[in-house]
Design a protein around this motif. Structure first.
Motif, PDB file in Angstrom:
ATOM      1  N   CYS A  47     144.965 156.146  44.760  1.00 54.44           N
ATOM      2  CA  CYS A  47     146.124 155.233  44.723  1.00 54.44           C
ATOM      3  C   CYS A  47     146.664 155.017  43.310  1.00 54.44           C
ATOM      4  O   CYS A  47     147.671 154.342  43.129  1.00 54.44           O
ATOM      5  N   HIS A  48     145.978 155.533  42.288  1.00 53.50           N
ATOM      6  CA  HIS A  48     146.411 155.431  40.893  1.00 53.50           C
ATOM      7  C   HIS A  48     146.353 154.015  40.330  1.00 53.50           C
ATOM      8  O   HIS A  48     146.948 153.717  39.299  1.00 53.50           O
ATOM      9  N   ASN A  49     145.640 153.130  41.028  1.00 49.05           N
ATOM     10  CA  ASN A  49     145.372 151.802  40.499  1.00 49.05           C
ATOM     11  C   ASN A  49     144.345 151.954  39.362  1.00 49.05           C
ATOM     12  O   ASN A  49     143.579 152.915  39.342  1.00 49.05           O
ATOM     13  N   ILE A  50     144.352 151.032  38.416  1.00 47.19           N
ATOM     14  CA  ILE A  50     143.341 151.066  37.355  1.00 47.19           C
ATOM     15  C   ILE A  50     141.980 150.781  37.973  1.00 47.19           C
ATOM     16  O   ILE A  50     141.855 149.866  38.789  1.00 47.19           O
ATOM     17  N   SER A  51     140.996 151.550  37.589  1.00 47.59           N
ATOM     18  CA  SER A  51     139.684 151.416  38.212  1.00 47.59           C
ATOM     19  C   SER A  51     138.610 151.932  37.269  1.00 47.59           C
ATOM     20  O   SER A  51     138.860 152.801  36.450  1.00 47.59           O
ATOM     21  N   ASP A  52     137.406 151.379  37.360  1.00 44.45           N
ATOM     22  CA  ASP A  52     136.321 151.898  36.522  1.00 44.45           C
ATOM     23  C   ASP A  52     135.609 153.061  37.199  1.00 44.45           C
ATOM     24  O   ASP A  52     134.801 153.745  36.577  1.00 44.45           O
ATOM     25  N   VAL A  53     135.874 153.269  38.479  1.00 43.78           N
ATOM     26  CA  VAL A  53     135.249 154.383  39.214  1.00 43.78           C
ATOM     27  C   VAL A  53     136.329 155.297  39.782  1.00 43.78           C
ATOM     28  O   VAL A  53     137.500 154.946  39.803  1.00 43.78           O
ATOM     29  N   ALA A  54     135.920 156.473  40.255  1.00 43.15           N
ATOM     30  CA  ALA A  54     136.897 157.483  40.673  1.00 43.15           C
ATOM     31  C   ALA A  54     137.750 157.011  41.854  1.00 43.15           C
ATOM     32  O   ALA A  54     138.953 157.277  41.907  1.00 43.15           O
ATOM     33  N   LEU A  55     137.118 156.308  42.798  1.00 40.23           N
ATOM     34  CA  LEU A  55     137.860 155.796  43.946  1.00 40.23           C
ATOM     35  C   LEU A  55     137.790 154.271  43.867  1.00 40.23           C
ATOM     36  O   LEU A  55     136.694 153.706  43.851  1.00 40.23           O
ATOM     37  N   CYS A  56     138.946 153.608  43.795  1.00 42.74           N
ATOM     38  CA  CYS A  56     138.928 152.162  43.528  1.00 42.74           C
ATOM     39  C   CYS A  56     138.339 151.390  44.702  1.00 42.74           C
ATOM     40  O   CYS A  56     138.173 151.929  45.797  1.00 42.74           O
ATOM     41  N   GLU A  57     138.040 150.126  44.443  1.00 41.29           N
ATOM     42  CA  GLU A  57     137.400 149.271  45.439  1.00 41.29           C
ATOM     43  C   GLU A  57     138.196 149.195  46.735  1.00 41.29           C
ATOM     44  O   GLU A  57     137.631 149.148  47.822  1.00 41.29           O
ATOM     45  N   ILE A  58     139.513 149.163  46.591  1.00 39.68           N
ATOM     46  CA  ILE A  58     140.364 149.007  47.773  1.00 39.68           C
ATOM     47  C   ILE A  58     140.353 150.298  48.595  1.00 39.68           C
ATOM     48  O   ILE A  58     140.121 150.277  49.800  1.00 39.68           O
ATOM     49  N   CYS A  59     140.573 151.433  47.911  1.00 39.44           N
ATOM     50  CA  CYS A  59     140.596 152.711  48.624  1.00 39.44           C
ATOM     51  C   CYS A  59     139.228 153.023  49.241  1.00 39.44           C
ATOM     52  O   CYS A  59     139.132 153.689  50.272  1.00 39.44           O
ATOM     53  N   GLY A  60     138.165 152.545  48.571  1.00 44.13           N
ATOM     54  CA  GLY A  60     136.828 152.840  49.044  1.00 44.13           C
ATOM     55  C   GLY A  60     136.325 151.876  50.105  1.00 44.13           C
ATOM     56  O   GLY A  60     135.216 152.017  50.617  1.00 44.13           O
ATOM     57  N   ASN A  61     137.127 150.867  50.445  1.00 42.37           N
ATOM     58  CA  ASN A  61     136.700 149.840  51.404  1.00 42.37           C
ATOM     59  C   ASN A  61     136.978 150.306  52.837  1.00 42.37           C
ATOM     60  O   ASN A  61     138.116 150.479  53.236  1.00 42.37           O
ATOM     61  N   ASN A  62     135.911 150.489  53.608  1.00 40.75           N
ATOM     62  CA  ASN A  62     136.059 151.029  54.962  1.00 40.75           C
ATOM     63  C   ASN A  62     136.724 150.064  55.932  1.00 40.75           C
ATOM     64  O   ASN A  62     137.171 150.474  57.000  1.00 40.75           O
ATOM     65  N   ILE A  89     140.400 146.498  23.115  1.00 46.61           N
ATOM     66  CA  ILE A  89     141.610 147.321  23.187  1.00 46.61           C
ATOM     67  C   ILE A  89     141.246 148.797  23.088  1.00 46.61           C
ATOM     68  O   ILE A  89     141.701 149.636  23.861  1.00 46.61           O
ATOM     69  N   GLN A  90     140.369 149.118  22.125  1.00 52.06           N
ATOM     70  CA  GLN A  90     140.023 150.514  21.889  1.00 52.06           C
ATOM     71  C   GLN A  90     139.264 151.128  23.065  1.00 52.06           C
ATOM     72  O   GLN A  90     139.583 152.233  23.512  1.00 52.06           O
ATOM     73  N   VAL A  91     138.291 150.378  23.585  1.00 54.43           N
ATOM     74  CA  VAL A  91     137.485 150.890  24.699  1.00 54.43           C
ATOM     75  C   VAL A  91     138.362 151.045  25.939  1.00 54.43           C
ATOM     76  O   VAL A  91     138.279 152.044  26.654  1.00 54.43           O
ATOM     77  N   LEU A  92     139.206 150.052  26.183  1.00 57.15           N
ATOM     78  CA  LEU A  92     140.092 150.119  27.342  1.00 57.15           C
ATOM     79  C   LEU A  92     140.906 151.404  27.300  1.00 57.15           C
ATOM     80  O   LEU A  92     140.984 152.153  28.264  1.00 57.15           O
ATOM     81  N   ARG A  93     141.512 151.651  26.120  1.00 64.36           N
ATOM     82  CA  ARG A  93     142.433 152.779  26.009  1.00 64.36           C
ATOM     83  C   ARG A  93     141.717 154.118  26.116  1.00 64.36           C
ATOM     84  O   ARG A  93     142.284 155.090  26.628  1.00 64.36           O
ATOM     85  N   SER A  94     140.461 154.167  25.641  1.00 62.72           N
ATOM     86  CA  SER A  94     139.784 155.466  25.658  1.00 62.72           C
ATOM     87  C   SER A  94     139.032 155.695  26.969  1.00 62.72           C
ATOM     88  O   SER A  94     138.889 156.831  27.405  1.00 62.72           O
ATOM     89  N   ASP A  95     138.566 154.612  27.613  1.00 65.94           N
ATOM     90  CA  ASP A  95     137.700 154.796  28.788  1.00 65.94           C
ATOM     91  C   ASP A  95     138.383 154.475  30.104  1.00 65.94           C
ATOM     92  O   ASP A  95     137.781 154.598  31.165  1.00 65.94           O
ATOM     93  N   ILE A  96     139.635 154.046  30.044  1.00 70.81           N
ATOM     94  CA  ILE A  96     140.285 153.615  31.286  1.00 70.81           C
ATOM     95  C   ILE A  96     140.397 154.768  32.270  1.00 70.81           C
ATOM     96  O   ILE A  96     140.640 155.910  31.882  1.00 70.81           O
ATOM     97  N   LYS A  97     140.184 154.467  33.551  1.00 66.51           N
ATOM     98  CA  LYS A  97     140.333 155.478  34.595  1.00 66.51           C
ATOM     99  C   LYS A  97     141.303 154.957  35.645  1.00 66.51           C
ATOM    100  O   LYS A  97     141.488 153.763  35.787  1.00 66.51           O
ATOM    101  N   PHE A  98     141.917 155.889  36.339  1.00 66.19           N
ATOM    102  CA  PHE A  98     142.802 155.509  37.425  1.00 66.19           C
ATOM    103  C   PHE A  98     142.244 156.071  38.722  1.00 66.19           C
ATOM    104  O   PHE A  98     141.709 157.189  38.732  1.00 66.19           O
ATOM    105  N   CYS A  99     142.352 155.295  39.783  1.00 66.13           N
ATOM    106  CA  CYS A  99     141.862 155.719  41.102  1.00 66.13           C
ATOM    107  C   CYS A  99     142.538 157.043  41.452  1.00 66.13           C
ATOM    108  O   CYS A  99     143.752 157.178  41.338  1.00 66.13           O
TER     109      CYS A  99
END
Lengths: 206, 206
Positions: free
Chosen positions: A61-76, A48-58
């Motif tokens: 598209c503002h989807n939850i993502s661990d990287v700056a551009l989410c998998e979907i947006c980054g898929n060519n 819970i703690q790590v999620l809340r402190s480290d969570i990122k949004f694309c």
């Protein structure tokens, strides 16, 4: 409820702040944790703690993502000119599960709701309009829930996009596959007749 | 379920380890936390961690307590010769709420259940027998749930106390106050007739 321990009372209180979890359920959950190995509580607590402190949004598209551009947006392989507007990440997961959609998403983070004090500025509508202005979007699919708030939000966005030459559509409302007509509510049934589709199209979908 | 973020997936997984919480509910709870101020997640996370690391159990009755001897065991106004045997702390809270009981408790921490691999040594039966041997107990009230496991546990303890001159009783089973006879199950109704009480006593209870 009278507790024999302040620590217990506090844990139950915090747990009962979650939606749909009353004091009794919270107590049951907390007592369950106490019966399990200590590691389980530590893992839950950390997750819970790590999620809340480290969570990122694309950033797109503002989807939850661990990287700056989410998998979907980054898929060519996906169609970047087609954007489906949804309320939250659960809707993205639901649509992805169908395997039928090859465009991108835009996660609003809620619906316009004056009753709950949620205005357009609380959602990611600004960033959607920005993308539209940049000419990245050819078609926008509204996939919000079919409520007063959903319709208001759709309409608000629709007005913002006026004159941009963007095709807009909403997902089809109708009788669910496998459902009996007699149990359908009349609004849904009415809409499904109004928005009937050519029989040949329905065969193609099979 | 496909997640767009490992952090999210992990939090949902840990949350879904709680009893009665499936993956979908877990996702709903976690997304709720993300929408709330960060402090709420931190408080929940800390409450769980502190509870699990600092929790203490009363050395006498095994109830959850922040001090070595719980409030009930340490209360001089309570009858220390009367001990009510219960499964867990929720039962203590339920009986305390009635305001009818002035004795002490003994929290077993479960019931004997060969199916779940819970034997007498996994419960606090040893410490109960110890107290009995020391002559502290005059009457023992069994207040376990009325199941095969509950009955087995009652009987096991009963056999351990043989020859110690301790009065034993179980809480009364019968038709709940306010319940209609016709909806009562037959075993409960049967027992309530077998164990009928003098009418004068039932008046006194009013």
């Amino acid at each position: 409820m009278e507790f024999s321990s302040k620590l217990l009372e506090n844990a139950v209180y915090e747990m009962s702040q979650l939606p749909g979890i009353g004091k009794r359920t919270a107590l049951r959950l907390v007592l369950h944790l106490l019966k399990q190995p200590k590691e389980q509580s530590v893992r839950l607590s950390n997750a819970i703690q790590v999620l809340r402190s480290d969570i990122k949004f694309c950033t797109s598209c503002h989807n939850i993502s661990d990287v700056a551009l989410c998998e979907i947006c980054g898929n060519n392989k996906r169609d970047k000119s087609l954007v489906c507007v949804v309320e939250d990440i659960r809707d993205v997961m639901a649509i992805e599960n169908t395997g039928q959609y090859r465009g991108l998403y835009h996660v609003l983070g809620g619906k316009i709701s004056p009753m709950e004090g949620i205005g357009p500025q609380d959602l990611t509508i600004g960033s959607l309009v920005e993308k539209a202005k940049n000419g990245e979007i050819k078609e926008l699919i509204f996939a919000l829930s079919s409520t007063m708030e959903g319709d208001t939000t759709n309409f608000y966005i629709y007005k913002q996009l006026e004159g941009m030459n963007i095709k807009t559509s909403t997902i089809a409302r109708g009788i669910a596959v496998g459902d009996e007509l007699e149990y359908a509510d009349e609004i849904t049934l009415g809409r499904s007749i109004m928005n009937r589709i050519p029989f040949e199209n329905s065969i193609k979908a099979l």
